[in-house]
Design an enzyme around this catalytic site. Sequence first.
Site, PDB file in Angstrom:
ATOM      1  N   SER A 134       0.905  -1.183   0.124  1.00 34.50           N
ATOM      2  CA  SER A 134      -0.048  -0.071   0.139  1.00 34.50           C
ATOM      3  C   SER A 134       0.987   1.128   0.015  1.00 34.50           C
ATOM      4  O   SER A 134       1.830   1.304  -0.647  1.00 34.50           O
ATOM      5  CB  SER A 134      -0.871   0.054   1.286  1.00 34.50           C
ATOM      6  OG  SER A 134      -1.823   1.130   1.229  1.00 34.50           O
ATOM      7  N   TYR A 148      -4.337   8.049  -7.490  1.00 32.27           N
ATOM      8  CA  TYR A 148      -3.503   7.133  -6.975  1.00 32.27           C
ATOM      9  C   TYR A 148      -3.995   6.899  -5.343  1.00 32.27           C
ATOM     10  O   TYR A 148      -3.906   5.711  -4.787  1.00 32.27           O
ATOM     11  CB  TYR A 148      -2.081   7.477  -6.779  1.00 32.27           C
ATOM     12  CG  TYR A 148      -1.064   6.441  -6.206  1.00 32.27           C
ATOM     13  CD1 TYR A 148      -0.530   5.503  -6.721  1.00 32.27           C
ATOM     14  CD2 TYR A 148      -0.562   6.730  -4.986  1.00 32.27           C
ATOM     15  CE1 TYR A 148       0.239   4.652  -6.019  1.00 32.27           C
ATOM     16  CE2 TYR A 148       0.257   5.951  -4.248  1.00 32.27           C
ATOM     17  CZ  TYR A 148       0.782   4.748  -4.982  1.00 32.27           C
ATOM     18  OH  TYR A 148       1.687   3.866  -4.110  1.00 32.27           O
ATOM     19  N   LYS A 152      -4.977   3.099  -3.649  1.00 30.94           N
ATOM     20  CA  LYS A 152      -4.369   2.448  -2.337  1.00 30.94           C
ATOM     21  C   LYS A 152      -5.429   2.385  -1.098  1.00 30.94           C
ATOM     22  O   LYS A 152      -5.554   1.656  -0.395  1.00 30.94           O
ATOM     23  CB  LYS A 152      -3.355   3.500  -1.911  1.00 30.94           C
ATOM     24  CG  LYS A 152      -2.082   3.048  -2.812  1.00 30.94           C
ATOM     25  CD  LYS A 152      -1.622   1.686  -3.029  1.00 30.94           C
ATOM     26  CE  LYS A 152      -0.576   1.537  -4.017  1.00 30.94           C
ATOM     27  NZ  LYS A 152      -0.064   0.055  -4.247  1.00 30.94           N
TER      28      LYS A 152
END
Length: 273
Positions: A134, A148, A152
Amino acid sequence: MSKTIFITGASKGFGKLWAEAFLKRGDKVAATSRTISGLQDLADKYGESFLPIALDITDREASIKAVNQAYQHFGSLDVVINNAGYGVFGAVEEAGEQEIKDVFNANVFGTLWVTQAALPIFRKQRNGHIIQLSSVLGVWSLPTLGIYNATKFAVEGFTEALASEVSGFGIKVTLVEPNGYNTDFGGASAVQSKAIPAYDNIKAGLATAEGLQPDDYGKPEATVSAILKLIDTENPPLRLFLGKIGLSKTERIYKEKLDTWKAWEDVAVAAHG
C-alpha cells in the site's frame, strides 16, 4: 527455514531489491513482471531457486495461472507479495478516463486477482502470508495524487476485511505502507495527467510540503531488513509503515479527523433518529 515467495512487479524498485534479498538468504522466489528481461540477471545468478514469470496482473486468468505455476514449480507457497503498481500524477479534475481505469485495473484489480489466486492454496495449507504494498497515501491524501490515493484506499479497504475473513484459516495479512522513497515511482513508470493551469499554484506549493522534501525520501535498501523481519515473524502486523514520515503525520491527521467528528457529534446523533 527457507520460504517460497511469489512477488509481483519485481523487475525494478522494491520488487527487485526484495526478490534478490530473499534469494541471497536461500529462499525460493517466483517473480513476475510484464516483461521478464529485467529479471534475467537474477535467473542467471540463482538458477533453480528463481522462477521468472511474464505476467500482466490485470488479467485475472493469467494471474491465477501464474500463482499456481509457482506453487506447482516449487511444491509450496509461503508468502505472496503484491508489489506491482504505479502512480498517476495530476489533480482529480485533470485525470483522464482511461488513465483512471488503467491505474485501478493495475493497483486495485491486479492486487485483488493475485490475492484471490493465492487464497485457495493458503486455505488448503492452513498457512500463508499475503503482503500488499500500500502506501502512506492509502492512509491519508495528498493533492494531485488523488487518483493514486483512491487505489490505495481501496486496497486498504478490502485487505482489512480480508484479514478478518481468513485469520481462522491460519492466513496472515499485512499492508505495507511506505512513505516516499528514492525509487522510480515518479519516473518512467508514472502517468502525468494533462495539466489544467488553474492547479499550477497547488502543484507549486507541493515543493514545500511535508513528506516531499529531499530528506523525507527513504533509501530503498534500508527496507530490506524490515521486509525480512516481516515475513519471518510469527505474528505479523496488519499494518506496517516504512520510513519516518508515516506515523507522525498520521497521528496529526487522525487527530484532526477525530476533532471534526466530535465537533459535529450532536448533528450526527440527531441524524440517527
